[in-house]
Design an enzyme around this catalytic site. Structure first.
Site, PDB file in Angstrom:
ATOM      1  CE  LYS A  53     -78.345 -71.881 -27.546  1.00  0.00           C
ATOM      2  NZ  LYS A  53     -79.446 -70.950 -27.432  1.00  0.00           N
ATOM      3  CD  GLN A  97     -81.325 -70.994 -24.132  1.00  0.00           C
ATOM      4  OE1 GLN A  97     -80.336 -70.625 -24.778  1.00  0.00           O
ATOM      5  NE2 GLN A  97     -82.206 -71.824 -24.629  1.00  0.00           N
ATOM      6  CG  ASP A 120     -81.149 -65.962 -30.121  1.00  0.00           C
ATOM      7  OD1 ASP A 120     -81.002 -67.022 -30.747  1.00  0.00           O
ATOM      8  OD2 ASP A 120     -81.277 -65.897 -28.883  1.00  0.00           O
TER       9      ASP A 120
END
Ligand SMILES: Nc1nc2c(c(=O)[nH]1)N[C@@H](CN(C=O)c1ccc(C(=O)N[C@@H](CCC(=O)O)C(=O)O)cc1)CN2
Length: 302
Positions: A53, A97, A120
């Protein structure tokens, strides 16, 4: 004729080119997109994903911050870091994460992220925006699946789509996005008695259960589009999806491989949501410069 492969690596490259152009425009205007990535613990796969990422951010010209913490980080310390990043105007997206260590409640953490930075798309408010067709951030994996489906040229209007799996992060938002595309949508799950009965009627099947060989050739309508979200290991330890790829490709018109299908799109759509977030702040700063912080408006102020 075997199905056409839907190449997630190639589509990612194309979309990342577009994202880089949008980022360059923002940077030239003094608002470089910024993503904060938080990793707690030692999960090896998570370390690889966050590294990818951060690298992807650099490739498209974003500013990124990677914060790595030991597995014993307290929940409160994580919430405090999120509060600081919510208030940081150089950060347009915050990603924690998953999975988190057991002692940290993921819902508490997700809900602590400002909705305007929830790239997200995991929070309850982002989910509500999706339900209400409002312009919140869409969860990256199902958003990527929609882009992959788009490349096949299928018009979803009036088509029957079957989603296998009902998770909050993939199955449910996937069904909503297909519905927004005017498909007739069925969600199947572990308590669905005859999965094949449903999938055999589908023009589009999205498999997102996390169990290999869930969808086999006899369960697929000839010419269907098949999207495989699964990430499993076969007996030889090789990465495989939820779909029996070799069998299903003889029946379907289009199919995503694993690896190289949905996976790479997850990171690409994270970049897409982040550039979108920076653009929203930028356009609101042009309309009302005093509120260009990227923060939620305070009650009574907006
Ligand atoms: N906060 C989040 N956590 C997690 C997410 C997420 O979207 N947000 N998704 C997954 C992990 N993930 C990204 O974080 C991810 C998974 C897989 C891939 C990928 O490119 N897979 C490759 C194969 C990789 C391999 O060889 O092992 C592929 O399918 O081609 C990218 C991102 C859970 N956590």
């Amino acid at each position: 004729m075997p199905a056409q492969n839907i190449d997630g690596v190639l589509l990612s490259q194309q979309l990342r080119g577009e994202i880089a152009q949008r980022a360059a425009k923002l940077t030239a205007a003094g608002r470089q997109p910024g993503l904060a990535v938080i990793l707690v613990g030692e999960d090896p796969a998570s370390h690889v994903y966050v590294r990818n990422k951060v690298k992807a951010c650099g490739d498209v010209g974003f500013h990124s911050v990677l914060e790595k913490y030991d597995a014993d980080l307290t929940e409160q310390a994580l919430l405090d870091r999120i509060a600081a990043l919510n208030a940081d105007p150089s950060i347009h997206g915050i990603l924690v994460q998953m999975p988190l260590p057991k002692h940290i409640d993921p819902s508490k953490v997700i809900e602590a992220i400002a909705t305007s930075k929830d790239v997200d798309g995991y929070s309850v408010l982002s989910a509500g925006e999706l339900v209400a067709n409002l312009p919140g951030f869409r969860p990256c994996t199902p958003y990527g699946c929609m882009k992959l489906i788009e490349t096949t040229g299928i018009d979803l209007r009036g088509k029957h789509a079957v989603v296998i799996g009902r998770s909050n992060t993939v199955g449910k938002p996937m069904a909503l996005l297909l519905l927004q595309g005017n498909a007739t949508v069925t969600i199947c799950h572990s308590a669905t008695p005859d999965l094949g009965y449903h999938t055999r009627q589908a023009d589009v099947v999205v498999a997102a259960v996390g169990r290999r060989n869930t969808l086999t050739a006899d369960m697929v309508k000839p010419g269907a589009v098949v999207i495989d979200v699964g990430m499993n290991r076969d007996d030889a330890g090789k990465l495989c999806g939820d779909v029996d790829y070799a069998g299903v490709r003889e029946v379907a018109s289009h199919i995503t491989p694993v690896p190289g299908g949905v996976g790479p799109m997850t990171i690409t759509m994270l970049l897409m949501n982040t550039v979108e977030s920076a653009e929203r702040v930028h356009s609101s700063s042009q309309n009302c410069p005093s509120q260009a912080t990227g923060m939620e408006p305070k009650p009574g102020v907006a």
